[in-house]
Write an enzyme that holds these catalytic residues in place. Sequence first.
Site, short mmCIF file in Angstrom:
data_model
loop_
_atom_site.label_atom_id
_atom_site.label_comp_id
_atom_site.label_asym_id
_atom_site.label_seq_id
_atom_site.Cartn_x
_atom_site.Cartn_y
_atom_site.Cartn_z
N LYS A 1 0.33 1.74 4.28
CA LYS A 1 0.00 2.96 4.68
C LYS A 1 -0.88 2.91 5.79
O LYS A 1 -0.93 3.65 6.64
CB LYS A 1 -1.41 3.30 3.52
CG LYS A 1 -1.13 3.36 1.99
CD LYS A 1 -1.08 4.55 2.49
CE LYS A 1 -0.03 5.79 1.11
NZ LYS A 1 -0.02 7.51 1.09
N TYR B 1 1.31 -1.94 -0.69
CA TYR B 1 1.11 -0.78 -0.94
C TYR B 1 0.25 -0.81 0.68
O TYR B 1 0.36 0.62 1.21
CB TYR B 1 -0.07 0.04 -1.70
CG TYR B 1 -0.50 1.19 -1.45
CD1 TYR B 1 -0.14 2.43 -1.88
CD2 TYR B 1 -2.12 1.25 -1.56
CE1 TYR B 1 -0.84 3.37 -2.07
CE2 TYR B 1 -2.78 2.51 -1.73
CZ TYR B 1 -1.80 3.69 -1.79
OH TYR B 1 -2.72 4.72 -1.27
N1 LIG Z 1 -5.96 8.78 -5.76
C1 LIG Z 1 -6.78 7.62 -4.55
O1 LIG Z 1 -7.54 7.32 -5.10
C2 LIG Z 1 -5.98 7.89 -3.38
C3 LIG Z 1 -7.29 7.39 -2.19
C4 LIG Z 1 -6.30 6.77 -1.22
C5 LIG Z 1 -4.83 7.55 -0.63
N2 LIG Z 1 -4.63 7.89 -1.83
C6 LIG Z 1 -2.62 8.52 -1.29
O2 LIG Z 1 -3.54 9.54 -1.31
C7 LIG Z 1 -1.79 10.66 -1.68
C8 LIG Z 1 -1.87 11.66 -2.69
O3 LIG Z 1 -2.21 10.78 -3.71
P1 LIG Z 1 -3.07 11.14 -4.86
O4 LIG Z 1 -4.25 10.69 -5.50
O5 LIG Z 1 -2.69 12.94 -5.43
O6 LIG Z 1 -1.76 10.39 -6.16
P2 LIG Z 1 -0.84 11.90 -7.60
O7 LIG Z 1 -1.91 12.53 -8.29
O8 LIG Z 1 0.03 10.21 -7.94
O9 LIG Z 1 -0.17 11.99 -6.63
C9 LIG Z 1 1.32 12.08 -5.68
C10 LIG Z 1 2.09 13.48 -5.57
O10 LIG Z 1 3.14 12.24 -4.87
C11 LIG Z 1 4.13 12.74 -5.51
N3 LIG Z 1 5.32 11.88 -6.07
C12 LIG Z 1 4.80 10.75 -5.87
N4 LIG Z 1 6.29 10.25 -5.29
C13 LIG Z 1 7.14 11.17 -5.56
C14 LIG Z 1 8.48 11.55 -4.68
N5 LIG Z 1 9.39 9.50 -4.69
N6 LIG Z 1 9.31 11.92 -3.98
C15 LIG Z 1 8.63 13.56 -4.10
N7 LIG Z 1 6.76 13.08 -4.14
C16 LIG Z 1 6.65 12.13 -4.49
C17 LIG Z 1 3.77 13.06 -6.63
O11 LIG Z 1 4.89 13.87 -7.96
P3 LIG Z 1 5.37 13.22 -9.42
O12 LIG Z 1 3.90 14.80 -9.93
O13 LIG Z 1 6.65 14.04 -9.74
O14 LIG Z 1 4.74 12.00 -9.56
C18 LIG Z 1 2.91 13.79 -6.64
O15 LIG Z 1 2.68 14.72 -6.48
C19 LIG Z 1 -1.07 9.71 -2.01
O16 LIG Z 1 -0.19 9.46 0.22
C20 LIG Z 1 -2.12 8.57 -1.74
O17 LIG Z 1 -0.91 7.16 -1.49
C21 LIG Z 1 -5.20 8.54 -2.40
#
Ligand SMILES: NC(=O)c1ccc[n+]([C@@H]2O[C@H](COP(=O)([O-])OP(=O)(O)OC[C@H]3O[C@@H](n4cnc5c(N)ncnc54)[C@H](OP(=O)(O)O)[C@@H]3O)[C@@H](O)[C@H]2O)c1
Length: 330
Positions: free
Chosen positions: A208, A204
């Site tokens: 990133k 991961y």
């Molecule tokens: N949450 C945290 O603490 C955190 C921290 C650092 C960075 N981030 C980053 O922030 C971003 C958003 O994450 P989040 O926390 O909001 O996670 P999340 O709630 O799991 O949302 C992820 C989104 O990405 C979509 N996605 C996943 N796989 C995909 C694919 N193969 N094709 C198209 N869309 C896809 C998901 O769609 P589905 O609903 O269909 O699965 C969902 O809409 C990510 O890049 C993550 O790495 C998050």
Amino acid sequence: MGAFWSQLLPPRPTFTESNIPSLDGRVFIITGGNAGIGFELVKMLYRKGDCTIYIAGRSASRISAVIADIEATAPPTGTSATQLKSLIVDFADLTTISKAATSFLAQESRLDVLWNNAGIAQAPTDSTTVQGHEAHMGVNCLGPHLFTKLLLPLLLQTAKTAPSSTIRVIYTSSQIVDTTGPPDGVSLAEQLPGQHPTDKNWTYSASKVGNWFLASELDKRTRGDGLVCVVQNPGNLNTKAWDPVSPLAKMLIAPFLYEARMGAYTELWAGLSEEVTTQHGGRFAVPWERWHPDPRKDVLESLKTREEGGTGGAAEFWDWCEEQTKAYVS
Ligand SMILES: NC(=O)c1ccc[n+]([C@@H]2O[C@H](COP(=O)([O-])OP(=O)(O)OC[C@H]3O[C@@H](n4cnc5c(N)ncnc54)[C@H](OP(=O)(O)O)[C@@H]3O)[C@@H](O)[C@H]2O)c1
């Protein structure tokens, strides 16, 4: 306070819903806008009004459901309604990406901000994309790279007439790049079939750092064209991204998780604040709305070319992404 703790316990946000400038006919794409941080960003922009927002994701039904939800609960405040549209794309399957980009390009004559927000974490060990790439690297880097490449001509065309520094590509990274991952940020040797590491945090993190490399290299390749390309860590947010982690890990991280809305603030700042300009191309933003105070030295070396005294790792990574995606351009 060190960079680690200041990202885990950030100072108060200053660029929030009330700071969103006039959106006046602007067109946005938010990948992963149907859930988590992306969903919160969509809602903020929707309420401001006067814009068109494409929610790009892999599930037509999940996107339709959130569009219906938003339209039912949050009336825009602008002078004209926000248009919410869906764009179906699966970043785990490179064959879906050109179709999504073509569909967008057939509907719009401008693109103001592309938020490359969609991503996965903690994918099961040995999981791969349809094309056989390590899952994090494929979904978080290769898919978004191809998508961005196909939309780039329209972004550059929009930048020719739009106000300075308003046309942007925003990549999404994570604090994990500071704490683990391969030396120099990404190991291309680890991307070979059969060589994918089994540590999910490691893979991961590499993806990133890859997001940072892509933002930086896109900036270098478009410098002078008026496009702003930056990367940001949205913070640690309580979203379904954490679902796969162990109950113990969840218990330990829980006190440091903020509500998903807070994660949208750095994305919002990176995408719309006047403080962010082409001068900041390739930089890494941290929550909420600041530049990273102390990035990893080995990653900074990778971001520099050999001519600049660095290792050129980011440029090699860009070339690798180009090679892996070239068969799927149309
Ligand atoms: N949450 C945290 O603490 C955190 C921290 C650092 C960075 N981030 C980053 O922030 C971003 C958003 O994450 P989040 O926390 O909001 O996670 P999340 O709630 O799991 O949302 C992820 C989104 O990405 C979509 N996605 C996943 N796989 C995909 C694919 N193969 N094709 C198209 N869309 C896809 C998901 O769609 P589905 O609903 O269909 O699965 C969902 O809409 C990510 O890049 C993550 O790495 C998050």
